[in-house]
Structure formats: structure tokens, C-alpha cells
Enzyme design. Structure first.
Site, PDB file in Angstrom:
ATOM      1  N   CYS A   1      13.595  10.832   8.053  1.00  0.00           N
ATOM      2  CA  CYS A   1      13.472  10.271   9.288  1.00  0.00           C
ATOM      3  C   CYS A   1      14.782  10.545   9.955  1.00  0.00           C
ATOM      4  CB  CYS A   1      13.001   8.856   9.105  1.00  0.00           C
ATOM      5  SG  CYS A   1      14.386   8.010   8.019  1.00  0.00           S
TER       6      CYS A   1
ATOM      7  N   LYS B   1       0.888  -1.081  -0.157  1.00  0.00           N
ATOM      8  CA  LYS B   1       0.197   0.101   0.014  1.00  0.00           C
ATOM      9  C   LYS B   1       0.814   1.274  -0.122  1.00  0.00           C
ATOM     10  CE  LYS B   1      -1.947   2.595   3.294  1.00  0.00           C
ATOM     11  NZ  LYS B   1      -1.716   3.822   2.504  1.00  0.00           N
TER      12      LYS B   1
ATOM     13  N   GLU C   1      10.081   0.531  10.507  1.00  0.00           N
ATOM     14  CA  GLU C   1      11.271   1.738  10.595  1.00  0.00           C
ATOM     15  C   GLU C   1      10.547   2.959  10.826  1.00  0.00           C
ATOM     16  OE1 GLU C   1      14.216   0.998  10.342  1.00  0.00           O
ATOM     17  OE2 GLU C   1      14.470  -0.741   9.464  1.00  0.00           O
TER      18      GLU C   1
ATOM     19  N   GLU D   1       9.124  14.862  16.991  1.00  0.00           N
ATOM     20  CA  GLU D   1       9.444  14.837  15.722  1.00  0.00           C
ATOM     21  C   GLU D   1       8.486  15.653  14.874  1.00  0.00           C
ATOM     22  OE1 GLU D   1       8.451  11.531  13.085  1.00  0.00           O
ATOM     23  OE2 GLU D   1      10.483  11.766  12.098  1.00  0.00           O
TER      24      GLU D   1
HETATM   25  P1  NAD Z   1       2.299   7.637   8.381  1.00  0.00           P
HETATM   26  O1  NAD Z   1       2.664   6.847   9.859  1.00  0.00           O
HETATM   27  O2  NAD Z   1       1.437   8.735   8.748  1.00  0.00           O
HETATM   28  O3  NAD Z   1       1.936   6.955   7.353  1.00  0.00           O
HETATM   29  C1  NAD Z   1       2.907   5.593   6.574  1.00  0.00           C
HETATM   30  C2  NAD Z   1       2.028   4.971   5.868  1.00  0.00           C
HETATM   31  O4  NAD Z   1       1.114   4.253   6.972  1.00  0.00           O
HETATM   32  C3  NAD Z   1       0.920   5.512   4.901  1.00  0.00           C
HETATM   33  O5  NAD Z   1       0.891   4.796   3.789  1.00  0.00           O
HETATM   34  C4  NAD Z   1      -0.308   5.450   5.517  1.00  0.00           C
HETATM   35  O6  NAD Z   1      -1.470   5.335   4.758  1.00  0.00           O
HETATM   36  C5  NAD Z   1      -0.223   4.389   6.276  1.00  0.00           C
HETATM   37  N1  NAD Z   1      -1.156   4.217   7.607  1.00  0.00           N
HETATM   38  C6  NAD Z   1      -1.729   5.248   8.416  1.00  0.00           C
HETATM   39  N2  NAD Z   1      -2.406   4.827   9.305  1.00  0.00           N
HETATM   40  C7  NAD Z   1      -2.517   3.542   9.537  1.00  0.00           C
HETATM   41  C8  NAD Z   1      -3.103   2.517  10.201  1.00  0.00           C
HETATM   42  N3  NAD Z   1      -3.917   2.816  11.164  1.00  0.00           N
HETATM   43  N4  NAD Z   1      -2.844   1.107   9.696  1.00  0.00           N
HETATM   44  C9  NAD Z   1      -1.977   0.778   8.611  1.00  0.00           C
HETATM   45  N5  NAD Z   1      -1.684   1.971   7.945  1.00  0.00           N
HETATM   46  C10 NAD Z   1      -1.548   3.058   8.191  1.00  0.00           C
HETATM   47  O7  NAD Z   1       3.869   8.263   8.071  1.00  0.00           O
HETATM   48  P2  NAD Z   1       4.070   9.333   6.825  1.00  0.00           P
HETATM   49  O8  NAD Z   1       3.574  10.519   7.171  1.00  0.00           O
HETATM   50  O9  NAD Z   1       3.659   9.014   5.530  1.00  0.00           O
HETATM   51  O10 NAD Z   1       5.713   9.198   6.818  1.00  0.00           O
HETATM   52  C11 NAD Z   1       6.720  10.078   7.854  1.00  0.00           C
HETATM   53  C12 NAD Z   1       7.033   9.246   8.977  1.00  0.00           C
HETATM   54  O11 NAD Z   1       7.696   8.305   8.669  1.00  0.00           O
HETATM   55  C13 NAD Z   1       8.025  10.110  10.157  1.00  0.00           C
HETATM   56  O12 NAD Z   1       7.666   9.735  11.275  1.00  0.00           O
HETATM   57  C14 NAD Z   1       9.553   9.509   9.576  1.00  0.00           C
HETATM   58  O13 NAD Z   1      10.410   9.634  10.368  1.00  0.00           O
HETATM   59  C15 NAD Z   1       8.985   7.993   9.327  1.00  0.00           C
HETATM   60  N6  NAD Z   1       9.981   7.536   8.225  1.00  0.00           N
HETATM   61  C16 NAD Z   1      10.811   6.599   8.774  1.00  0.00           C
HETATM   62  C17 NAD Z   1      11.656   5.989   8.058  1.00  0.00           C
HETATM   63  C18 NAD Z   1      12.784   5.122   8.654  1.00  0.00           C
HETATM   64  O14 NAD Z   1      13.425   4.489   7.968  1.00  0.00           O
HETATM   65  N7  NAD Z   1      13.007   5.082   9.944  1.00  0.00           N
HETATM   66  C19 NAD Z   1      12.120   6.452   6.776  1.00  0.00           C
HETATM   67  C20 NAD Z   1      10.961   7.387   6.264  1.00  0.00           C
HETATM   68  C21 NAD Z   1      10.017   8.030   7.029  1.00  0.00           C
END
Ligand code: NAD
Length: 493
Positions: A289, A179, A255, A391
Site C-alpha cells: 500500500c 475474516k 487503512e 493504484e
Molecule cells: P480488498 O479490498 O479487495 O479486500 C480486502 C478484504 O476485504 C478481503 O478480506 C476481502 O475478502 C474483503 N472484502 C471484499 N469485499 C468486501 C465487502 N463488500 N465487504 C466486506 N469485506 C469485503 O483488498 P485486497 O486486494 O485484499 O488488498 C489490496 C488493497 O489493500 C490495496 O488497495 C492496498 O493498497 C490496500 N492495503 C492498504 C494497507 C494500509 O495499511 N493502508 C495495507 C495493505 C493493503
């Protein structure tokens, strides 16, 4: 790129609209215009619960024959995908620029993705081990794919996450349902159009677009999904873990977010430290991140460091992400923009001195519609303040000071996150001593995020995750282990 874009779901190698013809809007964060106009209604396909069921069923049906192939046979379509993501890199860069404002000048994602597709096209030879340590037995362990694996990715570098998870998962013999993020679905949709052409049999890779609360949640709760790999926020990671526990206890790999500290000691190369830490937090408009969003500078060099850092932040080229001269685009969408500006107001209200690097708004083409946020630097901020603890995921940095090594370590570790920490010093003994004490999955010595290595574990401690991904580590996440006890009788060796 001109004209309307039509996005669909890839289920069982067929590009289809959502079963209920549901769609959602995707607006350019720079122009404010609708990016994608579909043929069924206006925009991006919103996968329904029925679509999740269909995608999981397709993956389940594809699994027996896909997992029975040799690694070389599974590798062929991966190799082809590596060629395509490189050949189409300009269009892929444009799609992320349109969807979430990522400057095309920063698009390294095709190269990254090609490296993963290429590597796993040849390196997927999982092996267990054998044991003669139980008298009368010839024992062995087997490493086998899970079956259906779900992959949920964020928006800040979608092709990177698509490739680093899908390539090892399918190379190991699993079939996947991915997804994409509702904020950046276009590169995943583009790649989904090449799956069949590359030679992946129907059902091996299924690609859905949609929101977390529908398709994301359904995948996390699905009884047929046996493992789920997720990159995104710590908040969503928690929700997925709960959904896993409440359904079938599927294996989860996380992650998650970060609040990375960088420690600058007074014997460091200050110019290098300023250049690299500024790039770390401002790259991708602070939406990384592993950015060092907290910088701790030893007292004697703080003014010099801050002046250098500020000069660099002020020289950023803000503007249209599709313009190759831009190195600082808008925040990904309105929600992201509101969140970042809320933290900036909060910081101004609660923090100490502030240096705002805002340019004159008239200097920035498109700034009337664009969700641009100028780099903002906060200095001498109370350690307990929200901008020092949470963050922000925007071009906002906290620069504080420290007197001693112990104080620097204590401040760096006083966080619920632990993804990437950096330290700058010419004293290598100190570097090793401090590096050992930092509570972080990754530590940069005289370098900072996003510097990493293909073959070293990428991942976080504490609230930053549970997984470790790399060319060498990633495949382990997608393999179950079985012990096979084989009685052979007899005595002696
Ligand atoms: P997010 O958690 O809002 O969304 C990530 C994904 O999860 C999206 O596809 C979203 O639709 C899905 N999602 C949201 N709610 C869900 C649920 N209840 N169940 C299942 N899926 C769900 O994160 P974002 O805003 O897309 O990304 C930013 C975040 O990601 C920041 O916190 C950043 O630090 C982190 N990030 C971490 C890494 C790493 O490798 N550690 C890399 C990139 C981003």
C-alpha cells in the site's frame, strides 16, 4: 511442507467446517496447482451467513467475562501468541508463499506480529480522565471496550494485519471475529489453531475464511458488531462504510489504498534515492500500500536516476517464492495478475516512453505456470493518464520529472490518495517546507515506504483511510468513551 492442507473456521475455540460445508479453491500463483485440499471437499472453508452468526454470538457471549479480566490476565495469552508466531515463523512464511506468492526471503511478519502481541500483552491500561471544573461535581470519563469487533484483512501481509488489529482489540477487552482474505487465508488459519493453546477463552477470537460478498459483507452489516477495523482497497472501504451506515452505524476504521509519490530533488543522494525507491515499489512484487508508485525527479538528474533505478529493477531475482534466493515472486492470483497486466497494456497504449525491464522468460524457473510480472518502468507519462492516477498494486512505476519545488508539490498532491509520500534532498529546510505541504498521512524524508516507526501514527489522508494505527495509537480505535457526571454537592474546591 508436503501433503494436503485442511482448513477450517475457528468459532468458539472449535475448529469446524463451514456450516454448509462450502469451500473454495486456492491455487498457488507460482505452480498453478491447488494449494489446499480439505477433508470435507476440496479446499478452504467458505464461511456462510450462519457461520458469521455463530462467530458473532460466540464473541458476544465471551465479552462479559473477558472484559472483566485485568489487563494482566488478558495479556497472558497474547504473550504466548508472540512466542508461537516467532517459533513457527518458517512455516508461516511457507504458507504465505504458497497462497499468494510472497517470497520467503521477505517474510518479516512474525517479528512484526510478535512485537504487537508482546506490546499489547503489557501495555493495555486504558484510562479516562477526571475533572473538577464543574462546581458541585466530580466528573470523569471512562474508556470501555465496544463488545464485538469485526476485523477484515487483506492478503499482502496477512499476519501483520492480524496482529496489529487483533492484539489491541482484545487487549482492550473486546472479543473479535476476524475474516481473512480469500487470497491468503493460510496464516490466519494456522494462527487460529493456537488460540485455545495460548489460553484465550472460547469466543474471544474467532477466525473465518471466505469471500467479501458473503462473510465480509455480513460482518459489515451485522447489528451486533459495534466496531469494524478494515485494511484493504478504497473500493471495499466504501462498500463497508455504506453497509455500516445502512445497519447500525458501527464505528469503522480504515487503512486503504495508495498511489504514493516520491520527490527526488537535484541535491539528493541519487544512488540512495534510486535504491530505496526501487525497493519501495518492487518489494512484494509491487503489492504494498505504501509503495512509491509515482516518482518525480528534478529535471537535471532524471536520466541518471532512471538509469540507476532500471539497473536495480533488472537485477531482481524472479521466481519460486519458496526459494530463499528469490526476491520477486508472482502476483497474488489470476485476478491480480490480470489487473496488473491490463494496466501495463493501458500504459503502453496511452503513456509516453516506456522502459520494460522484462527478462528473457526462459531465465525464470517455473515461468510457464507462474503469475510473474517483470518490473515495468514508464517514463514521461501524462499526469492525467490512468497509470499515473490509479493504484495498480503491481511492479509498475511511473517516473516523471519536475522543474521547481512548487511543481513537485502540485504533482504529488494531485491525487485522491494520501497514504505515504517521500522526498529526497540534502536541504533540510526544504524538506520541512515540502513535508508540511504534502497531503499525506506519512511523509518520509530521505527515506520512503515501507520505512516507518512503531510509535508514530500509520494511516492515510483523503481516500487512503480514516485510521491511525501504531503501538501507541491502535488501542484508541477499540475503546468507546463515556462521560460520567457525578454530583457531589457542596461549594468551593
Ligand atoms: P480488498 O479490498 O479487495 O479486500 C480486502 C478484504 O476485504 C478481503 O478480506 C476481502 O475478502 C474483503 N472484502 C471484499 N469485499 C468486501 C465487502 N463488500 N465487504 C466486506 N469485506 C469485503 O483488498 P485486497 O486486494 O485484499 O488488498 C489490496 C488493497 O489493500 C490495496 O488497495 C492496498 O493498497 C490496500 N492495503 C492498504 C494497507 C494500509 O495499511 N493502508 C495495507 C495493505 C493493503
Amino acid at each position: 511442507m508436503k501433503g494436503p492442507l485442511e482448513t477450517e473456521l475457528l468459532i468458539n475455540n472449535k475448529l469446524v467446517p463451514a456450516s454448509d460445508e462450502g469451500t473454495f479453491d486456492l491455487f498457488s500463483p507460482h505452480t498453478g496447482e491447488l494449494v489446499a485440499k480439505g477433508i470435507y471437499s476440496a479446499n478452504i472453508a467458505e464461511a456462510s451467513l450462519q457461520d458469521v452468526e455463530a462467530a458473532v454470538a460466540a464473541a458476544e457471549a465471551a465479552f462479559p467475562s473477558w472484559s472483566a479480566l485485568s489487563p494482566a490476565e488478558r495479556g497472558r495469552p497474547l504473550k504466548k501468541m508472540a512466542e508461537l508466531v516467532l517459533a513457527e515463523k518458517d512455516e508461516l512464511a511457507q504458507l504465505d508463499a504458497l497462497a499468494m506468492g510472497r517470497p520467503v526471503s521477505t517474510f518479516f511478519d512474525s517479528f512484526y506480529a510478535a512485537t504487537h502481541f508482546n506490546y499489547f500483552s503489557e501495555a493495555a491500561y486504558p484510562q479516562g480522565h477526571t475533572s473538577l471544573n464543574t462546581p458541585g461535581f466530580l466528573n470523569m470519563s471512562l474508556r470501555q471496550p465496544f463488545g464485538v469487533v469485526a476485523i477484515i484483512i487483506p492478503w499482502n501481509a496477512p499476519l501483520v494485519f492480524f496482529s496489529k488489529k487483533v492484539a489491541p482489540a482484545v487487549a482492550a477487552g473486546n472479543c473479535v471475529v476476524l475474516k481473512s482474505s480469500e487470497k491468503a487465508p493460510l496464516t490466519s488459519w494456522k494462527v487460529s489453531q493456537w488460540i485455545e493453546k495460548c489460553g484465550f477463552p472460547p469466543g474471544v477470537i474467532n477466525v473465518l475464511s471466505g469471500h467479501g460478498h458473503i462473510s465480509g459483507q455480513a460482518l459489515a452489516s451485522h447489528m451486533k458488531v459495534r466496531a469494524l477495523s478494515f485494511t484493504g482497497s478504497t473500493r471495499t472501504g466504501r462498500a463497508i462504510q455504506i453497509a455500516s451506515a445502512n445497519s447500525n452505524l458501527k464505528k469503522v476504521v480504515f487503512e486503504l489504498g495508495g498511489k504514493g509519490p516520491a520527490l527526488i530533488f537535484d541535491d539528493a543522494d541519487v544512488e540512495q534515492a534510486a535504491r530505496e525507491t526501487e525497493n519501495s515499489i518492487m518489494w512484494n512484487s509491487g503489492q504494498t500500500c505504501m509503495a512509491n508508485s509515482r516518482i518525480y525527479v528534478q529535471d537535471g538528474i532524471k536520466d541518471k536516476f532512471t538509469a540507476l533505478f532500471t539497473k536495480l529493477a533488472r537485477s531482481r531475482k524472479l521466481g519460486d517464492p519458496t526459494d530463499p534466493a528469490t526476491n520477486h515472486g508472482p502476483q497474488a492470483d489470476k485476478v491480480q495478475h490480470e489487473n496488473v497486466t491490463k494496466y501495463i497494456s493501458l500504459g503502453k497504449a496511452e503513456a509516453g516512453a516506456t522502459i520494460d525491464t522484462s527478462l528473457d522468460a526462459d531465465d525464470v524457473a517455473g515461468s510457464e505456470t507462474s503469475l510473474l510480472v517483470h518490473p515495468v518502468i514508464f517514463t514521461s507519462v501524462p499526469e492525467s493518464s490512468r497509470i499515473a492516477k490509479e493504484e495498480i498494486f503491481g511492479p509498475v512505476v511511473v517516473i516523471n520529472s519536475f522543474a521547481t519545488e512548487e511543481e513537485a508539490i502540485q504533482k504529488a498532491n494531485d491525487s485522491e490518495f494520501g497514504l505515504y509520500a517521500a522526498l529526497y534532498t540534502r536541504d533540510l529546510e526544504r524538506a520541512m517546507r515540502v513535508g508540511k505541504k504534502l497531503e499525506s498521512g506519512m511523509v518520509g524524508v530521505n527515506c520512503t515506504g515501507p520505512t516507518g516507526a512503531w510509535d508514530l501514527p500509520f494511516g492515510g489522508w483523503k481516500g487512503s483511510g480514516t485510521g491511525r494505527e501504531s503501538l501507541l495509537e491502535s488501542m484508541d480505535h477499540y475503546l468507546e468513551v463515556k462521560s460520567l457526571y457525578v454530583r457531589v454537592g457542596g461549594i468551593g474546591g
